[in-house]
Design a protein around this motif. Structure first.
Motif, short mmCIF file in Angstrom:
data_model
loop_
_atom_site.label_atom_id
_atom_site.label_comp_id
_atom_site.label_asym_id
_atom_site.label_seq_id
_atom_site.Cartn_x
_atom_site.Cartn_y
_atom_site.Cartn_z
N SER A 123 24.69 100.92 -10.29
CA SER A 123 24.17 102.46 -9.84
C SER A 123 25.09 103.29 -9.00
O SER A 123 25.98 102.66 -8.42
N VAL A 124 24.98 104.61 -8.73
CA VAL A 124 25.61 105.26 -8.12
C VAL A 124 24.41 105.95 -7.08
O VAL A 124 23.79 107.03 -7.38
N GLY A 125 24.28 105.24 -5.74
CA GLY A 125 23.20 105.91 -5.00
C GLY A 125 23.61 107.01 -4.04
O GLY A 125 24.75 107.41 -4.12
N ARG A 126 22.71 107.31 -3.07
CA ARG A 126 23.08 108.44 -2.52
C ARG A 126 24.20 107.93 -1.68
O ARG A 126 24.89 109.03 -1.00
N VAL A 127 24.07 106.72 -1.01
CA VAL A 127 25.36 106.37 0.00
C VAL A 127 26.71 106.55 -0.85
O VAL A 127 27.61 106.88 -0.24
N ASP A 128 26.66 106.03 -2.08
CA ASP A 128 27.84 106.20 -2.85
C ASP A 128 28.18 107.67 -3.03
O ASP A 128 29.78 107.91 -2.97
N ILE A 131 29.90 108.96 -0.22
CA ILE A 131 31.28 108.57 0.21
C ILE A 131 32.19 109.30 -0.84
O ILE A 131 33.39 109.67 -0.04
N LEU A 132 31.73 109.48 -1.84
CA LEU A 132 32.61 110.31 -3.01
C LEU A 132 32.63 111.85 -2.43
O LEU A 132 34.07 112.20 -2.56
N LEU A 133 31.69 112.45 -1.77
CA LEU A 133 31.86 113.88 -1.38
C LEU A 133 33.06 113.47 -0.24
O LEU A 133 33.55 114.55 0.03
N ASN A 243 35.67 116.11 -10.73
CA ASN A 243 34.76 115.70 -11.65
C ASN A 243 34.02 114.65 -10.87
O ASN A 243 32.58 114.43 -11.19
N ILE A 244 34.82 113.54 -10.80
CA ILE A 244 34.24 112.23 -10.32
C ILE A 244 34.06 112.43 -8.84
O ILE A 244 32.77 112.19 -8.30
N LEU A 245 34.88 112.98 -7.92
CA LEU A 245 34.56 113.05 -6.60
C LEU A 245 33.36 113.98 -6.28
O LEU A 245 32.43 113.86 -5.23
N LEU A 246 33.58 115.23 -6.70
CA LEU A 246 32.29 116.26 -6.48
C LEU A 246 31.39 116.12 -6.94
O LEU A 246 30.04 116.01 -6.75
N VAL A 247 31.44 116.18 -8.30
CA VAL A 247 30.30 116.28 -9.61
C VAL A 247 29.50 114.88 -9.25
O VAL A 247 28.40 115.09 -9.11
N ALA A 251 26.02 114.83 -7.56
CA ALA A 251 24.70 114.33 -8.47
C ALA A 251 23.95 113.07 -7.87
O ALA A 251 22.83 112.90 -7.82
N GLY A 252 25.02 111.88 -7.51
CA GLY A 252 24.28 110.48 -6.71
C GLY A 252 23.67 111.16 -5.56
O GLY A 252 22.80 110.46 -5.37
N ALA A 253 24.17 112.00 -4.56
CA ALA A 253 23.60 112.37 -3.49
C ALA A 253 22.06 113.11 -3.59
O ALA A 253 21.22 112.72 -2.74
N VAL A 254 21.98 113.72 -4.73
CA VAL A 254 20.73 114.36 -5.05
C VAL A 254 19.74 113.58 -5.74
O VAL A 254 18.67 113.46 -5.16
N SER A 255 20.23 112.66 -6.52
CA SER A 255 19.39 111.69 -7.19
C SER A 255 20.21 110.48 -7.68
O SER A 255 21.18 110.49 -8.57
N PRO A 256 19.73 109.35 -7.15
CA PRO A 256 20.62 108.07 -7.55
C PRO A 256 20.56 107.89 -9.01
O PRO A 256 19.54 107.87 -9.80
#
Length: 309
Positions: A123-128, A131-133, A243-247, A251-256
């Motif tokens: 999964s890509v959760g909010r913490v992930d 981190i990407l952001l 696409n990977i870092l921002l998008v 998306a992960g920060a908004v909804s896991p």
């Protein structure tokens, strides 16, 4: 039939919205005397990645998380193999040493970071996402510093004729069209997928990925034909990093988001393809026409694989 109509309208809004956004943003960047490669890596890449961002965040909010991830990975593979390959077929793309040593490896590391996150918990959760952001913010700051260092080498000729208020209008109208288009694409593509019994992952990797990557394709082809190879290549690499870092981060920060096994396989394919193109570019400091045809053939093979798996 309405779903197909809305899908077409959504793509039209995405493409035209990205066109307006790029024109307005690139005009601002040129007025600030920023080099072509920096414009491609930042302003143009952000503008042409806006459709992916709109679609993936809209998909995450609507619970279509598999489409959000497959859209990003599918778009990155399309950008690298089709957009970059098609540009190379039109005109060989020279690659600077700094791009080979910095931005290209960063695009591969970004894909590897997503792979590590996805494999760790599927999964890509909010913490992930955060981190990407955060990594994206560091990348953006680095690009700004690079732009400041390079400003003195850019001449003022060729600056876009758009006035300040026109730049703002283009950017706002473009963003509005992109957001609306992303919403249309997600809703209609999901409905079409269900009617054919297709998985959202397959639709995200094909129809949606192609549609949201059209701005990159058009922008890079035009840039390559006009001799702006730096902007064409910078747009592709920058878009893949965005696409990977921002998008995916947003998306992960908004909804896991749940990560499927197929998502990880596609990401591994992206990493391998990126490494191959990197080797192509490293050998002669350019991506030639033969390389372009090979890249297009590899993408055709990948399409055959995802449609039959």
């Amino acid at each position: 039939m309405l779903d197909y109509l809305f899908l077409a309208v959504g793509f039209a809004l995405l493409i035209k919205g990205a066109d307006f956004f790029v024109d307005g943003s690139a005009s601002v960047a040129k007025k600030l005397r920023v080099p072509g490669i920096i414009i491609g890596m930042t302003i143009v890449a952000m503008g042409t990645s806006a459709p992916e961002c709109a679609v993936s965040i809209a998909a995450a909010l609507k619970g279509s998380n598999t489409m959000a991830i497959s859209n990003v990975v599918g778009s990155n593979i399309f950008n690298l193999m089709v957009v970059c390959g098609a540009c190379a077929v039109c005109a060989p793309l020279p690659v600077k040493n700094s791009t080979l040593k910095q931005e290209f490896p960063l695009s591969i590391l970004a894909a590897a970071l997503f792979l590590a996150m996805g494999k760790n918990s599927m999964s890509v959760g909010r913490v992930d996402g955060v981190i990407l952001l955060a990594v994206f913010a560091v990348f953006l700051i680095w690009m700004v510093l690079e732009a400041k260092k390079a400003r003195g080498s850019v001449q003022e000729e060729g600056i876009a004729a758009l006035k300040g208020w026109q730049c703002l209008a283009y950017i706002l109208v473009g963003l509005g069209a992109i957001i609306a288009g992303g919403d249309f694409v997600v809703d209609s593509a999901s409905a079409i997928a269900e009617s054919f019994g297709l998985s959202p992952t397959l639709i995200g990797l094909t129809v949606v990925a192609f549609g949201t990557s059209l701005p990159e394709l058009v922008t890079s082809l035009v840039a390559a034909r006009k001799g702006e190879a730096d902007m064409a290549l910078g747009n592709v690499i920058g878009s893949n990093i965005f696409n990977i870092l921002l998008v995916l981060g947003a998306a992960g920060a908004v909804s896991p988001m749940e990560v499927l096994k197929e998502n990880l396989i596609d990401d591994i394919i992206l990493i391998v393809m990126s490494a191959i193109v990197w080797i192509f570019a490293w050998r002669r400091k350019q991506i030639g026409r033969l390389h372009g045809w090979i890249m297009l053939a590899m993408y055709a093979g990948y399409m055959g694989y995802i449609c039959t798996r």
